[in-house]
Enzyme design. Structure first.
Site, mmCIF file in Angstrom:
data_model
loop_
_atom_site.group_PDB
_atom_site.id
_atom_site.type_symbol
_atom_site.label_atom_id
_atom_site.label_comp_id
_atom_site.label_asym_id
_atom_site.label_seq_id
_atom_site.Cartn_x
_atom_site.Cartn_y
_atom_site.Cartn_z
ATOM 1 C CG ASN A 1 -41.788 -23.736 -2.758
ATOM 2 O OD1 ASN A 1 -40.681 -24.106 -3.142
ATOM 3 N ND2 ASN A 1 -42.341 -24.225 -1.664
ATOM 4 C CG ASP A 2 -45.023 -26.402 -4.916
ATOM 5 O OD1 ASP A 2 -44.103 -26.666 -4.133
ATOM 6 O OD2 ASP A 2 -46.201 -26.276 -4.566
#
Length: 495
Positions: free
Chosen positions: A423-424
């Protein structure tokens, strides 16, 4: 003779530990490096058991056997997905040991003073040779107490400083590691949280700890150590609670550094040179690794360890569009047509234990003449090097596993990127949204590829709770489902 053997054994063990750390820097040498570490620790334990000051062999062997049994059970039962929290909880044990050793040193100092005082002898000892009666009385004390009884006033003063530092660092490490374990295991909310007052509470507790340390060194008594310990326990708890999920890989590395300094403090208190050396190695290497990771995230090391990362800085940019799903047939068609493929693994791959399926997909794609590479972000997963270990375990060739700086420029010429549980580290908001919690963090620029497929369980925001605009881009399709099941469904469709 025993003393000479112990010094020689400690020197050899220290060299083995250095070789172990050096070997862990490369995947090819990592296995050999682990054996260096095992040999060094076995030699160190043996030298300690038979060296000067040894005793209580039966109890020592029982405790070693019990620890080995627990370690074996953990090694065989804990999955790779649980390694980050296992490392965190192990750090807490080192911190707790430092606290116990520090208090034991204080208790023994008091006891030795009482024994010598009752016999009308001075403690600490004055400079110069000890009188015969003192030597005779020292002979009746236990090994550690006898060592303390021979110390001069200066040496005792230094020991008191060492034990105060050991207790404080150990207590901070203990509660900090427990909270880190809770966050990594999902038992504590990963969102950054602080009590009212925030950093001022930590600063106040640190200032009070310094005052209590000065009072203890001034002879105020053991109660100051108890209060200092409670304050340090609070600091460790509040410090890590204030750090968000996006920073947890750095936190694990930082706690590794803390545990090393705690071990060094234990070495000073016990007069064990090898513990001092090993603690310094672990402490410094953990600090350097934390700095490197912060640099890779474009984050200030101080801002990370003080907490507060993981919350929004202001109103974030609105995300337009919708997440468009795709099935295995669509992904297979794109992969069969592609010439170049980049796979970005994340913690979701570890959770699904999909590394073997990823390895098989890689093998099939390469057999079809396609260029396949892996892109590894410095903080992928929840432990430094987490993804590298998983891929090595699945027999993915080392030469196609590339770091972020080595591959980021290649995404515009890449046909397909497959993001598995990340994600990040692939979030374009880090570059586009100055109010994003991860603004300024270097990320893998996967959105620049022709097509992006994201293997993800659902539409949630992930561990750190930060929304990702990548999932809404026109060239992105969401390959929903458990990563292993999704890839196993995909594999037969790859030509």
């Amino acid at each position: 003779m025993d003393f000479g053997f112990t010094i020689a054994a400690y020197a050899v063990a220290g060299v083995l530990f250095i070789l172990s750390l050096g070997g862990l820097s490369g995947q090819e040498s990592a296995k050999r490096a682990v054996w260096y570490g095992i040999a060094g620790m076995a030699l160190a334990v043996a030298a300690t058991l038979i060296g000067p000051g040894s005793g209580l062999w039966l109890m020592s062997l029982i405790l070693i056997a019990a620890g080995a049994g627990v370690g074996y059970q953990l090694a065989t039962r804990v999955q790779m997905t649980q390694m980050p929290e296992l490392v965190a909880i192990m750090h807490s044990l080192v911190g707790l040991a430092a606290v116990f050793v520090g208090f034991n040193a204080h208790i023994e100092l008091v006891r030795v003073g009482e024994v010598l005082g009752a016999a009308g002898m001075a403690f600490p000892q004055p400079e110069g040779p000890l009188a015969t009666p003192v030597y005779e009385l020292i002979g009746t004390l236990s090994n550690f107490a006898a060592l303390l009884a021979k110390k001069t006033a200066v040496e005792v003063g230094i020991l008191r400083v060492e034990l105060v530092l050991g207790i404080w660092i150990g207590a901070v490490t203990f509660t900090g590691s427990v909270i880190a374990y809770g966050k990594l295991a999902g038992r504590v909310d990963s969102v950054a949280k602080q009590l009212p007052g925030g950093h001022m509470l930590n600063a106040g507790a640190a200032a009070a700890s310094l005052a209590l340390a000065a009072m203890y060194l001034g002879g105020a008594g053991g109660w100051t150590l108890v209060v200092l310990t409670l304050l340090a326990l609070f600091i460790g708890y509040h410090l890590i609670m204030g750090i968000g999920g996006a920073d947890m890989p750095v936190v694990v590395s930082m706690l590794n550094s803390y545990s090393g300094w705690a071990a060094a403090a234990i070495g000073f208190s016990l007069g064990n040179d090898l513990l001092i050396v090993v603690g310094a190695l672990v402490g410094s290497s953990g600090a350097i690794l934390s700095y490197i990771m912060c640099k890779a995230m474009n984050r200030s090391f101080v801002s990370v360890i003080l907490g507060g990362f993981g919350g929004a800085k202001g109103e974030q940019q609105a995300i337009e569009g919708e997440q468009i799903a795709i099935d295995s047939d669509g992904v297979a068609a794109a992969l069969n047509d592609a010439d170049s493929v980049v796979i970005v693994p994340g913690y979701g791959m570890a959770v699904a234990q999909a590394q073997q399926s990823v390895s098989e997909l890689t093998r099939k794609l390469r057999a079809a003449g396609k260029t396949v590479r892996f892109a590894i972000h410095p903080v992928a997963g929840r432990l430094p090097g987490h993804m590298n270990v998983l891929l090595a375990e699945a027999k993915v060739p080392y030469d196609i596993v590339l770091e972020m700086d080595e591959i980021n420029e290649d995404f515009p010429s890449t046909d397909v990127v497959i993001v598995i549980g990340s994600n990040d580290i692939v979030n374009p908001a880090a570059q586009d949204d100055p109010n994003s919690p991860i603004a300024g963090m270097p990320v893998l620029e996967v959105w620049k590829a022709k097509q992006v497929f994201v293997s993800k369980r659902g539409q949630g925001t992930g561990y750190s709770g930060i929304e990702n605009p990548l999932f809404f881009k026109d060239n992105t399709r969401m390959f929903y489902g458990d990563a292993k099941k999704s890839l196993d469904e995909l594999l037969p469709k790859i030509a």
